[in-house]
Structure formats: C-alpha cells, structure tokens
Design an enzyme around this catalytic site. Structure first.
Site, PDB file in Angstrom:
ATOM      1  N   CYS A  92      57.081   5.620  82.697  1.00 58.12           N
ATOM      2  CA  CYS A  92      56.134   6.065  81.681  1.00 58.12           C
ATOM      3  C   CYS A  92      55.205   7.087  82.338  1.00 58.12           C
ATOM      4  CB  CYS A  92      55.339   4.867  81.165  1.00 58.12           C
ATOM      5  SG  CYS A  92      54.187   5.316  79.880  1.00 58.12           S
ATOM      6  N   CYS A 242      54.531  12.282  75.218  1.00 55.49           N
ATOM      7  CA  CYS A 242      55.526  11.496  75.958  1.00 55.49           C
ATOM      8  C   CYS A 242      56.035  12.285  77.183  1.00 55.49           C
ATOM      9  CB  CYS A 242      56.698  11.097  75.061  1.00 55.49           C
ATOM     10  SG  CYS A 242      57.755   9.864  75.855  1.00 55.49           S
TER      11      CYS A 242
HETATM   12  O1  PYC Z   1      54.707   9.235  78.539  1.00 54.80           O
HETATM   13  O2  PYC Z   1      56.660   8.740  79.397  1.00 54.80           O
HETATM   14  C1  PYC Z   1      55.751   8.545  78.605  1.00 54.80           C
HETATM   15  C2  PYC Z   1      55.877   7.398  77.663  1.00 54.80           C
HETATM   16  C3  PYC Z   1      56.941   6.558  77.527  1.00 54.80           C
HETATM   17  C4  PYC Z   1      56.612   5.636  76.535  1.00 54.80           C
HETATM   18  C5  PYC Z   1      55.346   5.935  76.090  1.00 54.80           C
HETATM   19  N1  PYC Z   1      54.909   7.019  76.800  1.00 54.80           N
END
Ligand code: PYC
Length: 318
Positions: A92, A242
């Site tokens: 993450c 993300c």
């Molecule tokens: O920022 O890699 C990320 C992530 C994965 C799930 C939620 N955020």
C-alpha cells in the site's frame, strides 16, 4: 487472547484523503520472520487486531491499517504489514506515505531516505524538502495488455493486467464516467468487473488474484493527466489516487511507449487529490521502479481500548 483489557497506541493520518491507522505500540511480538511470514502469524493468531482497529465502531470501511514491525532486513528503518476491512494487503503506497509521516511525527526519522521492509519487498521512502514524501516502489510491470472480460450487464470490458505491488486490472474510458457524481455507479461497475475476472479465471502472473480494479477517465483540469477510480478488496474505493495503482499505470504506460524514463505522470483520484509518478527502468524486460510522490497529514493520536466484555470489542461483523 486473554481476558485482560488490551491497549493499542495508534497514530492516524490521511494521504490524499485516504486514511492510514498505524498501530505503533501494544501489538504482540510477531517473531523474526519475513513480513510475509508475519502476515501468516497475524492472520492465524491475531486477526482481532485488524478487526478491532478497522471495523466499526472504531473504524470504517475505507480505512487501511498498518502494524509497525521489526524489519527482517538490517538496512531497513522499519517493517510494516498493511490490512483493511477484509484482510491483508500485499502493499500500500498511500499507507507507506502515511507511515513515513508517522515515523517523522514520532521522531524516528527526520529527513533523507530510508528503507522499509514490506511483504512484497524493500521500498525506499524519501522525505522531501517541500514536506512531500516519495516512495520508490518494488519493480512493477504490465503482465498482459488488452485482455477482454465479459461483465454481466456491462458487456465486454477490455483492460491491462499490471503489477504495482498489488494486481490491477486497468480500464481506460469504459463503464460509467469517472466523475465524483458516479461513485455509486463506479462501485457497482468495478465490483462486477472484479467478480467477472475471478469467475472467468483471469489472474495476474502465477495465478495472483486481481483484487484491485482501476478505471481511468480524462483529467478534471490541468493539474493532472488523468482521473481514476480504484476499487479495493473489501468493497471500498480509494480516496487517494492509489499508489500501487499509479505504479501499475506507470508500468503500463512505459510498456506501451507512452511514458519514458524522466517523464512525470500526474494521477488524480476521484476526489481530485494527486500523486505524481516517474519510472526508472530496471533493465529487465518491461520492468520499472515507479517513484510515487504525495503528502500525508497526521490527524489523530489515541489509544484503542479493547475490553473483552464489550460486545463489539473486536468490531461489528455484519
Ligand atoms: O495507495 O497503494 C495504495 C493503496 C492500496 C489500497 C489502498 N491504497
């Protein structure tokens, strides 16, 4: 677990709107193994830590948790294990940015670059002079391009399968428009795609489950190159752009010749927060090391009290 009350010290932050809850004190010793082995120990013996800290009434579905661990590798400043409402995450990046801000808040690190031991490998964090934080992720790559999946009620949907620390299905300009007004429709769409991939046996390399679906649309303004919507395992969407998804996108753009080393990609989230990304080719096939930059804000510091007599001490299990 004993009948005694347990106290867990936590520090909360958000990265681009997506929360990270780091447990900094009070967890049982997870031994000296790799992060992947520690996940196994957590899952089998201490899953109550995840449910008590992230599920209601203390947490909510979009929250990501992190446990600080002793690093397996001596050159790392910390080890970490990430989890969410439904289980344990491979990696993450928004959480790693949140962890870096947390370590700075705790006085463990001040400036410069530091290595972190994660379940998918060692990553490097950089505390930048402008207070942003960059993460050099694990090697990322596009595994397959233009894979079609039949999705009930939506027809044929085509996307790339790419690794950015998690397995992603990357969809360009199909399904509902990527705008905040469509969050409910995008949630239904991406969950239908995830279920169809599973049912039709479409996976990442070595059968890796594709547990993140990322849809891209045009940028909302000239601050970014694209806006995304990312569905995570557990049924909630990422408020941040993300970081592992941005890594998968960078790898895919690189592999298709649309992004070269040194170019910058600005990825907006569905709530218009931005990560910037660059790639460094590893020299091996189509693999790149993505560097993802964002900012995290510390927004809470508290002690979770787990009284075993409390009927919802370990979270509400709907
Ligand atoms: O920022 O890699 C990320 C992530 C994965 C799930 C939620 N955020």
């Amino acid at each position: 677990m004993s009948k005694a009350t347990t106290f867990l010290k936590i520090i909360d932050s958000h990265t681009g709107g997506e929360p990270t809850r780091v447990i900094v004190k009070g967890c049982p010793d997870l031994g000296i193994g790799t992060s992947a082995q520690k996940i196994q120990t957590l899952r089998e013996n201490y899953d109550w830590i995840r449910t008590a800290t992230l599920l209601e009434p203390r947490g909510f579905e979009a929250m990501v948790g992190a446990i600080l661990t002793e690093p397996h590798s001596e050159d790392c400043v910390a080890g970490v294990i990430f989890f969410n409402n439904s289980g344990y995450l491979n990696m993450c990046i928004h959480g790693t940015i949140g962890l870096a801000a947390t370590l700075k808040h705790m006085g463990v690190i001040n400036s410069g670059s530091h290595k972190i031991d994660t379940p998918v490998g060692i990553v490097t964090i950089h505390l930048n002079d402008d207070d942003s934080i960059s993460v050099d992720n694990v090697a990322s790559y596009r595994y397959k391009s233009e894979i079609s999946v039949e999705v009930p009620n939506y027809g044929t949907i085509t996307g790339d399968i790419a690794w950015g620390g998690n397995w992603f299905f990357l969809i360009d300009n199909q399904g509902p428009k990527v705008i905040p007004e469509n969050i409910a429709a995008l949630t239904d769409f991406t969950q239908a795609v995830m279920a169809a991939l599973l049912e039709q046996g479409i996976t990442g390399e070595d059968g890796g489950e594709i547990d993140h679906i990322e849809v891209f649309g045009p940028a909302a303004d000239d601050h970014s190159d694209s806006r995304n919507f990312v569905m995570c395992p557990g049924g909630e969407f990422d408020r941040s752009p993300c970081g592992t998804g941005t890594s998968a996108k960078l790898a895919s753009l690189y592999d298709s010749g649309k992004l070269a080393a040194g170019d910058t990609w600005r990825q907006s989230s569905i709530i218009n927060t931005i990560f910037t990304g660059e790639v460094t080719p590893t020299g091996e096939a189509n693999q790149v090391i993505p560097t993802v930059t964002g900012s995290a804000w510390i927004n809470g510091e508290t002690t979770v009290i787990i009284n075993p007599d409390d009927p919802f001490a370990f979270g509400i299990h709907y």
